[in-house]
Design a protein around this motif. Structure first.
Motif, mmCIF file in Angstrom:
data_model
loop_
_atom_site.group_PDB
_atom_site.id
_atom_site.type_symbol
_atom_site.label_atom_id
_atom_site.label_comp_id
_atom_site.label_asym_id
_atom_site.label_seq_id
_atom_site.Cartn_x
_atom_site.Cartn_y
_atom_site.Cartn_z
ATOM 1 N N ARG A 1 -11.442 18.791 23.198
ATOM 2 C CA ARG A 1 -10.577 18.454 24.337
ATOM 3 C C ARG A 1 -9.160 18.979 24.085
ATOM 4 O O ARG A 1 -8.503 19.497 25.013
ATOM 5 N N ALA A 2 -8.686 18.870 22.860
ATOM 6 C CA ALA A 2 -7.359 19.400 22.522
ATOM 7 C C ALA A 2 -7.330 20.912 22.692
ATOM 8 O O ALA A 2 -6.347 21.480 23.198
ATOM 9 N N HIS A 3 -8.416 21.577 22.287
ATOM 10 C CA HIS A 3 -8.510 23.037 22.446
ATOM 11 C C HIS A 3 -8.478 23.403 23.927
ATOM 12 O O HIS A 3 -7.851 24.385 24.326
ATOM 13 N N ALA A 4 -9.137 22.585 24.744
ATOM 14 C CA ALA A 4 -9.163 22.849 26.183
ATOM 15 C C ALA A 4 -7.767 22.800 26.789
ATOM 16 O O ALA A 4 -7.417 23.602 27.664
ATOM 17 N N LEU A 5 -6.954 21.859 26.349
ATOM 18 C CA LEU A 5 -5.570 21.785 26.841
ATOM 19 C C LEU A 5 -4.799 23.046 26.476
ATOM 20 O O LEU A 5 -4.000 23.549 27.277
ATOM 21 N N GLU A 6 -5.042 23.574 25.295
ATOM 22 C CA GLU A 6 -4.368 24.800 24.875
ATOM 23 C C GLU A 6 -4.785 25.993 25.725
ATOM 24 O O GLU A 6 -4.013 26.930 25.927
ATOM 25 N N LEU A 7 -6.012 25.936 26.259
ATOM 26 C CA LEU A 7 -6.530 27.053 27.047
ATOM 27 C C LEU A 7 -6.231 26.929 28.539
ATOM 28 O O LEU A 7 -6.577 27.835 29.300
ATOM 29 N N GLY A 8 -5.630 25.819 28.964
ATOM 30 C CA GLY A 8 -5.234 25.726 30.367
ATOM 31 C C GLY A 8 -5.748 24.544 31.145
ATOM 32 O O GLY A 8 -5.462 24.418 32.347
ATOM 33 N N ALA A 9 -6.516 23.659 30.513
ATOM 34 C CA ALA A 9 -6.946 22.446 31.226
ATOM 35 C C ALA A 9 -5.725 21.597 31.578
ATOM 36 O O ALA A 9 -4.786 21.493 30.789
ATOM 37 N N THR A 10 -5.745 21.000 32.763
ATOM 38 C CA THR A 10 -4.644 20.120 33.167
ATOM 39 C C THR A 10 -4.895 18.676 32.758
ATOM 40 O O THR A 10 -3.951 17.899 32.591
ATOM 41 N N HIS A 11 -6.175 18.304 32.599
ATOM 42 C CA HIS A 11 -6.547 16.951 32.199
ATOM 43 C C HIS A 11 -7.773 17.039 31.289
ATOM 44 O O HIS A 11 -8.602 17.951 31.431
ATOM 45 N N VAL A 12 -7.903 16.098 30.379
ATOM 46 C CA VAL A 12 -9.107 15.990 29.551
ATOM 47 C C VAL A 12 -9.575 14.539 29.548
ATOM 48 O O VAL A 12 -8.780 13.618 29.754
ATOM 49 N N ILE A 13 -10.878 14.374 29.320
ATOM 50 C CA ILE A 13 -11.435 13.028 29.328
ATOM 51 C C ILE A 13 -12.662 12.962 28.426
ATOM 52 O O ILE A 13 -13.438 13.920 28.357
ATOM 53 N N ASP A 14 -12.785 11.848 27.734
ATOM 54 C CA ASP A 14 -13.992 11.535 26.986
ATOM 55 C C ASP A 14 -14.931 10.809 27.949
ATOM 56 O O ASP A 14 -14.567 9.765 28.498
ATOM 57 N N PRO A 15 -16.133 11.336 28.210
ATOM 58 C CA PRO A 15 -17.017 10.696 29.192
ATOM 59 C C PRO A 15 -17.465 9.294 28.794
ATOM 60 O O PRO A 15 -17.988 8.557 29.639
ATOM 61 N N ARG A 16 -17.256 8.924 27.523
ATOM 62 C CA ARG A 16 -17.601 7.562 27.093
ATOM 63 C C ARG A 16 -16.532 6.547 27.490
ATOM 64 O O ARG A 16 -16.751 5.342 27.376
ATOM 65 N N ASP A 17 -15.399 7.018 27.955
ATOM 66 C CA ASP A 17 -14.350 6.136 28.461
ATOM 67 C C ASP A 17 -14.926 5.309 29.611
ATOM 68 O O ASP A 17 -15.505 5.860 30.556
ATOM 69 N N ALA A 18 -14.773 4.013 29.556
ATOM 70 C CA ALA A 18 -15.369 3.122 30.562
ATOM 71 C C ALA A 18 -14.897 3.446 31.973
ATOM 72 O O ALA A 18 -15.620 3.188 32.952
ATOM 73 N N ASN A 19 -13.712 3.996 32.099
ATOM 74 C CA ASN A 19 -13.156 4.313 33.425
ATOM 75 C C ASN A 19 -13.080 5.819 33.663
ATOM 76 O O ASN A 19 -12.278 6.285 34.485
#
Length: 375
Positions: free
Chosen positions: A231-249
């Protein structure tokens, strides 16, 4: 002639692969290229989950098989009747050899070539022949490519010529990660500038898809993965938001960021829960694309009425719905112009003899794209 190959004799080896060593580096005899075939000296080959799924048995293939499908190289010799290539040409390999004559090929969908799929499943080249031998033992080709080899013979229809100024180490990724990931976004998903997009599964193909979403001008890009580092790598490549799908919300958060859901969700994890999550975060009227390869017996469950009542689209994408002779040169040009910085996906460079270590790293989730560099 002689070639070194990465030979898989039996699927389902126990991990760690550094100890069980499912792949043997052995010397094999390679036949001369037959009609419509070429001999290629490999330059670089990427380690992909599709190879791993053969090693662990998720996608069974006839063994013994010489693995590898994502690669670049140089034409060494051509067989009778080959007119598209000459020795010295730089090429990227394509793991579906399109015949050009079946109905899907005639419709401009070469990734669905019927003879190519049959040959790939049987472990032969498009002609139905096998060109690799160890003594009297015949070795199967992996989807017509067998890229984890110093030299390989394959159909000319398994190759696409690229300009010689394109670095061959980066070019290897064009044959699978970029074709599949970028193609899933641009071709299958038809992402428009200003739309929102989610990428579910951030391996090499998923992060290539993310680069494709950036290049397409997506306004919001949500990157979804279990791994914090990815997810951190994705932010470096241009993602505006990241999320862990195990997050209850997690679903509510994505819908909040995107005013009810994304226009396009692309699933590349190859797992049913990931596809169900991707479908759940797609807005009414939106499109969910899956290019992952789950176990053949895996089943998905979703509210069937949503397809009609919400005008939802659920699409499969194989090889990014690409036309390789069109898309590989196009993506190579985008790469050279800085629009697809695929070198940022390359986390490890390996020697062929380090291949088991590489697949253990891939299975553990500790790598994005590892590339074997041939001397």
């Amino acid at each position: 002639m002689k070639t070194k190959i990465s030979l898989l004799r039996k699927m389902g080896a126990t991990r760690p692969y550094t100890e069980s060593k499912p792949l043997e580096i052995v010397e094999a005899e390679l036949d001369d290229p037959g009609p419509g075939e070429v001999l290629i000296k490999m330059a670089a080959a990427g380690l992909c989950h599709s190879d791993l799924s053969v090693i662990n048995g998720d996608r069974p293939r006839d063994t013994p098989v010489a693995l590898g499908h994502e690669a670049s190289g140089v034409i060494e010799a051509v067989g009778p009747g080959v007119k598209r290539f000459v020795p010295g040409d730089h090429v990227v390999m394509v793991f579906i050899a399109s015949c050009g004559h079946c109905v899907p090929c005639a419709e401009g969908r070469p990734a669905l070539c019927e003879p190519g799929a049959v040959a790939g499943g049987k472990g032969t080249l498009l002609t139905g022949d096998r060109r690799i031998h160890i003594g009297d033992e015949v070795v199967n080709h992996h989807v017509g490519v067998s890229a984890f080899s110093t030299y390989a013979v394959m159909s000319e229809n398994s190759c696409v010529k690229i300009p010689q100024n394109i670095p061959l180490d980066k070019a290897a990724l064009l044959g699978c990660a970029v074709l599949t990931g970028v193609g899933a976004v641009m071709n299958s998903g038809d992402l428009k500038m200003g739309q929102s997009c989610a990428i579910v599964g951030l391996g090499g193909v998923g992060l290539a898809a993310l680069l494709g979403a950036v290049a397409a001008g997506a306004s919001t890009i949500v990157a979804v993965d279990l791994s914090e580092s990815k997810r951190a790598h994705a932010l470096e490549l241009g993602a505006t938001h990241v999320i862990d799908p195990r997050d209850a919300n997690a679903m509510e958060k994505v819908k909040g960021w995107t005013d009810g859901g994304v226009d396009l969700a692309v699933e590349l994890a190859g797992a049913v829960p990931a596809l169900e999550f991707a479908y759940a975060i797609t807005r009414r009227g939106g499109t969910t694309v899956t290019a992952g390869l789950p176990h053949p017996e895996a089943k998905m469950s979703f509210p069937a009425v949503s397809l009609t009542a919400e005008e939802r689209n659920l699409k499969g994408s194989y090889v990014g719905s690409c036309v390789p002779v069109r898309d590989i040169p196009r993506y190579a040009q985008m790469m050279e112009q800085g629009q697809l910085p695929i070198e940022k996906l390359m986390t490890h460079r390996l020697k062929l003899e380090e291949i088991n270590e590489g697949f253990e790293r891939l299975a553990a989730g500790d790598a994005i794209r590892q590339v074997i560099i041939f001397d």
